[in-house]
Design an enzyme around this catalytic site. Structure first.
Site, PDB file in Angstrom:
ATOM      1  N   GLY A 166       0.789  -1.100  -0.192  1.00  0.00           N
ATOM      2  CA  GLY A 166      -0.316  -0.475   0.131  1.00  0.00           C
ATOM      3  C   GLY A 166       1.125   1.369   0.011  1.00  0.00           C
ATOM      4  O   GLY A 166       1.854   1.114   0.968  1.00  0.00           O
ATOM      5  N   GLU A 218       5.528  -5.577   5.905  1.00  0.00           N
ATOM      6  CA  GLU A 218       5.804  -6.917   5.729  1.00  0.00           C
ATOM      7  C   GLU A 218       5.711  -7.622   4.641  1.00  0.00           C
ATOM      8  O   GLU A 218       6.992  -8.526   4.641  1.00  0.00           O
ATOM      9  CB  GLU A 218       4.882  -7.093   6.958  1.00  0.00           C
ATOM     10  CG  GLU A 218       4.618  -8.258   7.482  1.00  0.00           C
ATOM     11  CD  GLU A 218       2.807  -8.985   7.931  1.00  0.00           C
ATOM     12  OE1 GLU A 218       1.956  -7.476   7.769  1.00  0.00           O
ATOM     13  OE2 GLU A 218       2.947 -10.277   8.078  1.00  0.00           O
ATOM     14  N   THR A 267       5.548   1.542   6.336  1.00  0.00           N
ATOM     15  CA  THR A 267       3.409   0.998   6.661  1.00  0.00           C
ATOM     16  C   THR A 267       3.571   2.399   7.536  1.00  0.00           C
ATOM     17  O   THR A 267       3.343   2.863   7.812  1.00  0.00           O
ATOM     18  CB  THR A 267       3.534   0.151   6.895  1.00  0.00           C
ATOM     19  OG1 THR A 267       1.786  -0.312   7.356  1.00  0.00           O
ATOM     20  CG2 THR A 267       4.015  -0.082   7.783  1.00  0.00           C
ATOM     21  N   ASP A 279       0.302   1.913   8.699  1.00  0.00           N
ATOM     22  CA  ASP A 279       0.156   0.764   9.969  1.00  0.00           C
ATOM     23  C   ASP A 279       0.814   1.052  11.601  1.00  0.00           C
ATOM     24  O   ASP A 279       0.918   0.267  12.334  1.00  0.00           O
ATOM     25  CB  ASP A 279      -0.306  -0.658   9.856  1.00  0.00           C
ATOM     26  CG  ASP A 279      -1.345  -0.625   8.653  1.00  0.00           C
ATOM     27  OD1 ASP A 279      -2.420   0.073   8.161  1.00  0.00           O
ATOM     28  OD2 ASP A 279      -0.685  -1.685   7.641  1.00  0.00           O
ATOM     29  N   MET A 291      -7.514   2.918   9.244  1.00  0.00           N
ATOM     30  CA  MET A 291      -7.283   2.021   8.950  1.00  0.00           C
ATOM     31  C   MET A 291      -6.000   1.289  10.599  1.00  0.00           C
ATOM     32  O   MET A 291      -5.966   1.269  11.053  1.00  0.00           O
ATOM     33  CB  MET A 291      -6.161   1.953   7.862  1.00  0.00           C
ATOM     34  CG  MET A 291      -7.249   1.814   6.128  1.00  0.00           C
ATOM     35  SD  MET A 291      -5.948   2.195   5.260  1.00  0.00           S
ATOM     36  CE  MET A 291      -7.592   2.252   3.444  1.00  0.00           C
ATOM     37  N   GLU A 307     -10.005  -0.889  11.661  1.00  0.00           N
ATOM     38  CA  GLU A 307     -10.500  -1.955  10.443  1.00  0.00           C
ATOM     39  C   GLU A 307     -11.262  -3.463  11.483  1.00  0.00           C
ATOM     40  O   GLU A 307     -11.207  -4.553  11.350  1.00  0.00           O
ATOM     41  CB  GLU A 307     -10.032  -1.438   9.524  1.00  0.00           C
ATOM     42  CG  GLU A 307      -8.429  -1.585   9.147  1.00  0.00           C
ATOM     43  CD  GLU A 307      -7.632  -2.097   7.871  1.00  0.00           C
ATOM     44  OE1 GLU A 307      -8.771  -1.330   7.273  1.00  0.00           O
ATOM     45  OE2 GLU A 307      -6.925  -2.027   8.029  1.00  0.00           O
ATOM     46  N   ARG A 322     -23.776   7.221  13.984  1.00  0.00           N
ATOM     47  CA  ARG A 322     -23.276   7.503  12.503  1.00  0.00           C
ATOM     48  C   ARG A 322     -22.223   6.603  12.476  1.00  0.00           C
ATOM     49  O   ARG A 322     -21.817   6.559  13.942  1.00  0.00           O
ATOM     50  CB  ARG A 322     -23.736   8.469  12.372  1.00  0.00           C
ATOM     51  CG  ARG A 322     -24.724   8.324  12.223  1.00  0.00           C
ATOM     52  CD  ARG A 322     -25.800   8.281  10.963  1.00  0.00           C
ATOM     53  NE  ARG A 322     -26.435   9.378  10.808  1.00  0.00           N
ATOM     54  CZ  ARG A 322     -27.952   9.036  11.009  1.00  0.00           C
ATOM     55  NH1 ARG A 322     -28.447   8.353  11.892  1.00  0.00           N
ATOM     56  NH2 ARG A 322     -29.063   9.908  10.276  1.00  0.00           N
TER      57      ARG A 322
END
Ligand code: F6P
Length: 344
Positions: free
Chosen positions: A10, A102, A124, A126, A168, A221, A268
């Protein structure tokens, strides 16, 4: 000396800072840089271009990667792996700088074992790679997520609503935890700790009893409900990518429905998605990417192959790529305990 560089997995803000630093430092050292297009896919297909000073001029503030990226796994097909190795040889590389997370670095570790001269750069949003305190891209992602949480606060408050914000992070809750702390979230749910929906609703009810008529719930997520939780709606199964990862998402929606049903408060959901990965990098990510890029060329120069550049404290060091990809770096529970002080 000829150095190849590719960006895989990504995309994330800061990739262009690394590419620019690699090209500039290589130029100073008298090395030639070749950019491989679209990650491992480009090395399989022999898709490359010479990167000179002009190619990297003006790219520092740009998000994404000028080289393109893909989630191609060359170990999926033996013929692809052979093409990749042939192209590495035919392109005359003395070394290949692999910028990835990774999966991309997992391939790099394997190729190093098979004799290719690779150096890794951890990327990343993440922040889940071991061996480095931070990956570049993460800081930008948490800044974007924090701004979104700030914005959601005002609308949640005006409408007396619960706002679930899905961020994410795959199987690590770094973005949720850090953006949640920075944005003043009332509850933060991460993959490291299964969701106890009753506890979540108790916290929301407690908050409402003390006069707060809105709440912000940040959920990663990859978070999952505690085993045995009876849900209104089952999460949908998703497709797998070439590295066998499920495409995540949907937990926010599911959680919002459960909260509304159980508390009676209007709820919401807002899924931040790829917004977190797009656009210009923060100064922190530009600087980290630059430091990583320069160090990567130094590792090549010193023939320290099989190593990944890393941030340790405030120093740039290096660790074995194999060690860095062995285990996922999950959220530091001391940090999560701090986040919990503000729950409810
Ligand atoms: O690994 C980075 C990441 O943004 C994850 O947080 C997310 O799960 C995944 O990539 C999304 O992948 P894609 O861009 O393929 O949808």
């Amino acid at each position: 000396m000829r150095i190849g560089i590719l960006t895989g997995g990504g995309d994330c803000p800061g990739l262009n800072s690394v590419i620019r630093a690699v090209v500039r430092k290589s130029h100073l050292e008298g090395f030639e840089t070749i950019g491989i297009k679209n990650g491992w896919k480009g090395l399989i297909e022999g898709d490359s271009e010479v990167l000179d000073l002009r190619s990297v001029s003006g790219i520092l503030p740009k998000g994404g990667t000028i080289l393109g990226t893909s989630r191609t796994n060359p170990y999926k097909k033996p013929e692809d792996l052979q093409k990749l190795k042939d192209n590495y040889k035919n392109l005359g590389f003395s070394a290949l700088i692999v910028v990835g997370g990774e999966d991309t670095l997992g391939v790099a570790a394997q190729l190093f074992k098979e004799g290719l001269n690779v150096v890794g750069v951890p990327k990343t949003i993440d922040n889940d790679l071991s061996g480095t305190d931070y990956t570049f891209g993460f800081d930008t992602a948490i800044n974007i997520a924090t701004e979104c949480i700030d914005r959601l606060h005002t609308t949640a408050e005006s409408h007396n609503r619960i706002m679930v914000v899905e961020v994410m992070g795959r199987k690590a809750g770094w973005i949720a935890t850090e953006a949640g702390i920075a944005g003043g979230a009332d509850i933060i749910l991460i993959p490291e700790i299964p969701i106890d929906i009753e506890e979540v609703c108790n916290l929301i009810n407690k908050r409402h009893k003390r006069g707060k008529n809105f709440s912000i719930v940040v959920v990663a997520e990859g978070a999952e409900f505690k085993q045995g939780t009876k849900l209104i709606e089952i999460l949908q199964e998703s497709k797998l990518d070439e590295f066998g990862h499920v495409r995540l998402g949907g937990i926010g929606d599911c959680l919002a429905k459960e909260i509304e049903k159980r508390t009676g408060f209007e709820t919401r959901v807002s899924v931040l998605g790829h917004i977190q990965r797009g656009g210009t990098p923060t100064a922190f990510d530009r600087i980290l990417g630059t430091r990583f890029g320069v160090k990567a060329v130094e590792l090549v120069k010193d023939k320290k192959f099989g190593q990944m550049v890393s941030l340790q404290g405030n120093k740039i060091a290096s660790v074995s790529i194999e060690v860095a990809v062995k285990a996922l770096k999950t959220v530091d529970m001391d940090l999560y305990e701090i986040a919990k002080v503000f729950f409810g």
